[in-house]
Design a protein around this motif. Structure first.
Motif, PDB file in Angstrom:
ATOM      1  N   GLY A 221       0.809  -1.211   0.000  1.00 32.88           N
ATOM      2  CA  GLY A 221       0.000   0.000   0.000  1.00 32.88           C
ATOM      3  C   GLY A 221       0.843   1.263   0.000  1.00 32.88           C
ATOM      4  O   GLY A 221       2.070   1.223  -0.032  1.00 32.88           O
ATOM      5  N   HIS A 222       0.165   2.399   0.080  1.00 28.50           N
ATOM      6  CA  HIS A 222       0.810   3.700  -0.060  1.00 28.50           C
ATOM      7  C   HIS A 222       1.190   4.352   1.266  1.00 28.50           C
ATOM      8  O   HIS A 222       1.840   5.395   1.267  1.00 28.50           O
ATOM      9  N   VAL A 223       0.795   3.761   2.379  1.00 27.09           N
ATOM     10  CA  VAL A 223       1.090   4.331   3.691  1.00 27.09           C
ATOM     11  C   VAL A 223       2.240   3.564   4.326  1.00 27.09           C
ATOM     12  O   VAL A 223       2.223   2.330   4.384  1.00 27.09           O
ATOM     13  N   GLY A 224       3.254   4.289   4.798  1.00 27.02           N
ATOM     14  CA  GLY A 224       4.424   3.660   5.386  1.00 27.02           C
ATOM     15  C   GLY A 224       4.186   3.177   6.806  1.00 27.02           C
ATOM     16  O   GLY A 224       3.110   3.374   7.389  1.00 27.02           O
ATOM     17  N   SER A 225       5.206   2.557   7.392  1.00 22.06           N
ATOM     18  CA  SER A 225       5.090   2.003   8.743  1.00 22.06           C
ATOM     19  C   SER A 225       4.855   3.093   9.787  1.00 22.06           C
ATOM     20  O   SER A 225       4.209   2.860  10.808  1.00 22.06           O
ATOM     21  N   ALA A 226       5.360   4.288   9.541  1.00 23.31           N
ATOM     22  CA  ALA A 226       5.154   5.414  10.457  1.00 23.31           C
ATOM     23  C   ALA A 226       3.984   6.279  10.010  1.00 23.31           C
ATOM     24  O   ALA A 226       3.906   7.462  10.376  1.00 23.31           O
ATOM     25  N   LYS A 227       3.074   5.690   9.213  1.00 24.64           N
ATOM     26  CA  LYS A 227       1.898   6.395   8.699  1.00 24.64           C
ATOM     27  C   LYS A 227       2.282   7.545   7.772  1.00 24.64           C
ATOM     28  O   LYS A 227       1.520   8.513   7.600  1.00 24.64           O
ATOM     29  N   THR A 228       3.456   7.452   7.151  1.00 17.86           N
ATOM     30  CA  THR A 228       3.892   8.497   6.224  1.00 17.86           C
ATOM     31  C   THR A 228       3.110   8.402   4.917  1.00 17.86           C
ATOM     32  O   THR A 228       2.779   7.310   4.449  1.00 17.86           O
ATOM     33  N   THR A 229       2.846   9.539   4.327  1.00 24.17           N
ATOM     34  CA  THR A 229       2.135   9.603   3.059  1.00 24.17           C
ATOM     35  C   THR A 229       3.111   9.919   1.928  1.00 24.17           C
ATOM     36  O   THR A 229       4.269  10.275   2.163  1.00 24.17           O
ATOM     37  N   GLY A 243       1.380  18.273  -9.587  1.00 24.45           N
ATOM     38  CA  GLY A 243       0.705  17.094  -9.056  1.00 24.45           C
ATOM     39  C   GLY A 243       1.688  15.980  -8.784  1.00 24.45           C
ATOM     40  O   GLY A 243       2.821  15.987  -9.275  1.00 24.45           O
ATOM     41  N   ILE A 244       1.266  15.008  -7.970  1.00 27.68           N
ATOM     42  CA  ILE A 244       2.091  13.838  -7.660  1.00 27.68           C
ATOM     43  C   ILE A 244       1.208  12.597  -7.692  1.00 27.68           C
ATOM     44  O   ILE A 244      -0.013  12.679  -7.554  1.00 27.68           O
ATOM     45  N   ALA A 245       1.833  11.452  -7.893  1.00 31.95           N
ATOM     46  CA  ALA A 245       1.121  10.172  -7.912  1.00 31.95           C
ATOM     47  C   ALA A 245       2.127   9.068  -7.632  1.00 31.95           C
ATOM     48  O   ALA A 245       3.341   9.260  -7.750  1.00 31.95           O
ATOM     49  N   GLU A 246       1.618   7.916  -7.276  1.00 27.73           N
ATOM     50  CA  GLU A 246       2.474   6.771  -6.961  1.00 27.73           C
ATOM     51  C   GLU A 246       1.819   5.494  -7.483  1.00 27.73           C
ATOM     52  O   GLU A 246       0.660   5.222  -7.186  1.00 27.73           O
ATOM     53  N   ASN A 247       2.557   4.731  -8.282  1.00 33.54           N
ATOM     54  CA  ASN A 247       2.113   3.431  -8.781  1.00 33.54           C
ATOM     55  C   ASN A 247       2.885   2.329  -8.079  1.00 33.54           C
ATOM     56  O   ASN A 247       4.124   2.390  -7.992  1.00 33.54           O
ATOM     57  N   LEU A 248       2.170   1.314  -7.609  1.00 30.61           N
ATOM     58  CA  LEU A 248       2.786   0.172  -6.949  1.00 30.61           C
ATOM     59  C   LEU A 248       2.464  -1.099  -7.716  1.00 30.61           C
ATOM     60  O   LEU A 248       1.379  -1.247  -8.278  1.00 30.61           O
ATOM     61  N   CYS A 249       3.422  -2.019  -7.743  1.00 36.26           N
ATOM     62  CA  CYS A 249       3.202  -3.310  -8.386  1.00 36.26           C
ATOM     63  C   CYS A 249       3.935  -4.374  -7.584  1.00 36.26           C
ATOM     64  O   CYS A 249       5.098  -4.188  -7.204  1.00 36.26           O
ATOM     65  N   TYR A 250       3.254  -5.487  -7.328  1.00 29.27           N
ATOM     66  CA  TYR A 250       3.834  -6.578  -6.538  1.00 29.27           C
ATOM     67  C   TYR A 250       3.852  -7.864  -7.364  1.00 29.27           C
ATOM     68  O   TYR A 250       2.935  -8.144  -8.132  1.00 29.27           O
ATOM     69  N   GLY A 251       4.923  -8.632  -7.187  1.00 28.30           N
ATOM     70  CA  GLY A 251       5.002  -9.944  -7.820  1.00 28.30           C
ATOM     71  C   GLY A 251       5.456  -9.959  -9.254  1.00 28.30           C
ATOM     72  O   GLY A 251       5.419 -11.007  -9.900  1.00 28.30           O
ATOM     73  N   ALA A 252       5.899  -8.831  -9.797  1.00 26.12           N
ATOM     74  CA  ALA A 252       6.331  -8.787 -11.196  1.00 26.12           C
ATOM     75  C   ALA A 252       7.703  -9.430 -11.341  1.00 26.12           C
ATOM     76  O   ALA A 252       8.589  -9.230 -10.508  1.00 26.12           O
ATOM     77  N   ARG A 272      -6.622   3.876 -12.209  1.00 24.12           N
ATOM     78  CA  ARG A 272      -5.812   5.008 -11.762  1.00 24.12           C
ATOM     79  C   ARG A 272      -4.361   4.883 -12.200  1.00 24.12           C
ATOM     80  O   ARG A 272      -3.746   5.862 -12.637  1.00 24.12           O
ATOM     81  N   ARG A 273      -3.782   3.678 -12.075  1.00 25.07           N
ATOM     82  CA  ARG A 273      -2.369   3.521 -12.431  1.00 25.07           C
ATOM     83  C   ARG A 273      -2.155   3.745 -13.927  1.00 25.07           C
ATOM     84  O   ARG A 273      -1.168   4.354 -14.346  1.00 25.07           O
ATOM     85  N   ARG A 274      -3.083   3.231 -14.734  1.00 23.01           N
ATOM     86  CA  ARG A 274      -2.977   3.430 -16.178  1.00 23.01           C
ATOM     87  C   ARG A 274      -3.075   4.903 -16.535  1.00 23.01           C
ATOM     88  O   ARG A 274      -2.283   5.424 -17.339  1.00 23.01           O
ATOM     89  N   ASN A 275      -4.038   5.604 -15.949  1.00 26.08           N
ATOM     90  CA  ASN A 275      -4.219   7.018 -16.256  1.00 26.08           C
ATOM     91  C   ASN A 275      -3.022   7.846 -15.809  1.00 26.08           C
ATOM     92  O   ASN A 275      -2.665   8.844 -16.454  1.00 26.08           O
ATOM     93  N   THR A 276      -2.373   7.439 -14.721  1.00 20.65           N
ATOM     94  CA  THR A 276      -1.191   8.161 -14.263  1.00 20.65           C
ATOM     95  C   THR A 276      -0.068   8.063 -15.282  1.00 20.65           C
ATOM     96  O   THR A 276       0.630   9.044 -15.568  1.00 20.65           O
ATOM     97  N   GLY A 296       7.150 -11.360  -2.945  1.00 20.46           N
ATOM     98  CA  GLY A 296       8.238 -11.754  -3.835  1.00 20.46           C
ATOM     99  C   GLY A 296       8.982 -10.564  -4.402  1.00 20.46           C
ATOM    100  O   GLY A 296      10.200 -10.486  -4.321  1.00 20.46           O
ATOM    101  N   SER A 297       8.268  -9.630  -5.007  1.00 17.47           N
ATOM    102  CA  SER A 297       8.910  -8.440  -5.563  1.00 17.47           C
ATOM    103  C   SER A 297       7.966  -7.255  -5.414  1.00 17.47           C
ATOM    104  O   SER A 297       6.748  -7.421  -5.254  1.00 17.47           O
ATOM    105  N   GLN A 298       8.532  -6.083  -5.494  1.00 17.98           N
ATOM    106  CA  GLN A 298       7.718  -4.868  -5.459  1.00 17.98           C
ATOM    107  C   GLN A 298       8.396  -3.787  -6.278  1.00 17.98           C
ATOM    108  O   GLN A 298       9.625  -3.681  -6.313  1.00 17.98           O
ATOM    109  N   CYS A 299       7.588  -2.994  -6.968  1.00 22.13           N
ATOM    110  CA  CYS A 299       8.082  -1.860  -7.737  1.00 22.13           C
ATOM    111  C   CYS A 299       7.300  -0.621  -7.309  1.00 22.13           C
ATOM    112  O   CYS A 299       6.068  -0.641  -7.284  1.00 22.13           O
ATOM    113  N   VAL A 300       8.024   0.429  -6.961  1.00 16.74           N
ATOM    114  CA  VAL A 300       7.428   1.696  -6.561  1.00 16.74           C
ATOM    115  C   VAL A 300       7.838   2.747  -7.585  1.00 16.74           C
ATOM    116  O   VAL A 300       9.025   2.967  -7.808  1.00 16.74           O
ATOM    117  N   VAL A 301       6.847   3.372  -8.213  1.00 16.39           N
ATOM    118  CA  VAL A 301       7.111   4.437  -9.184  1.00 16.39           C
ATOM    119  C   VAL A 301       6.411   5.693  -8.691  1.00 16.39           C
ATOM    120  O   VAL A 301       5.192   5.711  -8.519  1.00 16.39           O
TER     121      VAL A 301
END
Length: 317
Positions: A221-229, A243-252, A272-276, A296-301
């Motif tokens: 998800g988009h919220v960190g362990s310290a509730k950071t945004t 503007g800002i945005a964040e795309n996440l992908c797991y298992g790729a 949302r991820r596609r439109n971003t 297994g894996s994670q990608c943060v953009v």
């Protein structure tokens, strides 16, 4: 009156030209297709265009002309070699080879959405299975290399091994999500030529901080362990605008795999991820990919329309 040509005496009929023939031993037939005409599609290409039967002939031709054929399923998840090229921006030197490939996949997708549709078609034909009639199938699923078999803490996690065992990943929408993605890439997506991505060091650090935090605490998800945004993570390294945005992908298992999953956006109604990715106002990004304990894996953009960094860190390649 107009001018006319004069001649002496009656006109003589010209003898018809004699046909040029060759001895039978030297006759040959040479097939040279007209310029711009493609040869008949191969059987695999015909199979790939079945889904696009309702699309225009021009779009089908674009799809098949760049269709990726051959190779095993593991190989189909590999990106076409872009390791030799360099990403642009102040944070480009911070990218791993995996992340450099992903950067170029995103750029390629934005510049040529119709061409990129061929990769989505390839995944649909090779990896998406609908076992709705099979009581043990559990509906539609996506067959992909199982990255959970890789030690997430291994120093050589990236790049992944050439061959991995396959695993089933359930799909919320099944084939419909991939078909919707194809329609978007072929008909709705507009190429973004005037605003190519640049890698930002500030966004790169924000993406890496979130990925490492999620890996350390086994979070998604988009919220960190310290509730950071996302806003808080970016503002630690720079000031963003537009503007800002964040795309996440797991298992790729590969960069192209991650980008296609973001484009398909299975189970997300507003895509949302596609439109971003196709938001022309998002000109800067940061990418961080690595292992994850449970996924297994994670990608943060991380994307931004504009980012102000300390002057000593800003340069354009």
């Amino acid at each position: 009156m107009g001018c006319c040509a004069s001649h002496d005496g009656p006109a003589k009929a010209k003898d018809p030209p004699r046909p040029v023939t060759h001895p039978p031993s030297k006759r040959r037939i040479i097939y040279e297709p007209a310029k711009g005409v493609r040869p008949p599609p191969r059987p695999r290409e015909r199979a790939a265009s079945r889904l696009a039967a309702s699309m225009s002939l021009e779009d089908c031709d674009t799809l098949n002309s760049s269709y990726v054929t051959g190779g095993t399923l593991n190989e189909s998840f590999r990106s076409a070699g872009s390791l030799g090229r360099r990403a642009r921006g102040s944070g480009a030197g911070m990218l791993s080879p995996f992340e450099v490939d992903m950067f170029h996949e995103l750029v390629k997708c934005r510049k040529d959405p119709k061409g990129y549709a061929s990769y989505v078609m390839n995944m649909l034909e090779e990896a998406v299975v609908d076992d709705g009639d099979d009581p043990e199938g559990g509906g539609a699923y996506f067959v992909a290399p199982d990255v959970t078999t890789v030690d997430p803490d291994a120093s050589d996690w990236l790049p992944l091994p050439a061959a991995l065992p396959l695993a089933r990943y359930p799909l919320a929408e099944g084939r419909a999500a991939y078909e919707d993605c194809l329609r978007f890439l072929l008909y709705e997506a507009k190429p973004v030529e005037k605003a190519p991505y640049s890698v930002s060091a500030a966004l790169q650090r924000a993406a890496a901080a979130h990925r490492e935090d999620c890996s350390r605490h086994n979070l998604t998800g988009h919220v960190g362990s310290a509730k950071t945004t996302l806003d808080e993570r970016i503002c630690k390294h720079g000031a963003w605008k537009v503007g800002i945005a964040e795309n996440l992908c797991y298992g790729a298992a590969a960069p192209r795999d991650a980008v296609i999953r973001m484009l398909v956006d299975d189970g997300v109604a507003n895509r949302r991820r596609r439109n971003t990715i196709f938001n022309e106002h998002m000109a800067y990004l940061g990418i961080s990919c690595g292992g994850h304990p449970s996924e297994g894996s994670q990608c943060v953009v991380v994307f931004a329309g504009s980012i102000d960094e300390p002057p000593e860190k800003v340069h354009q390649e």
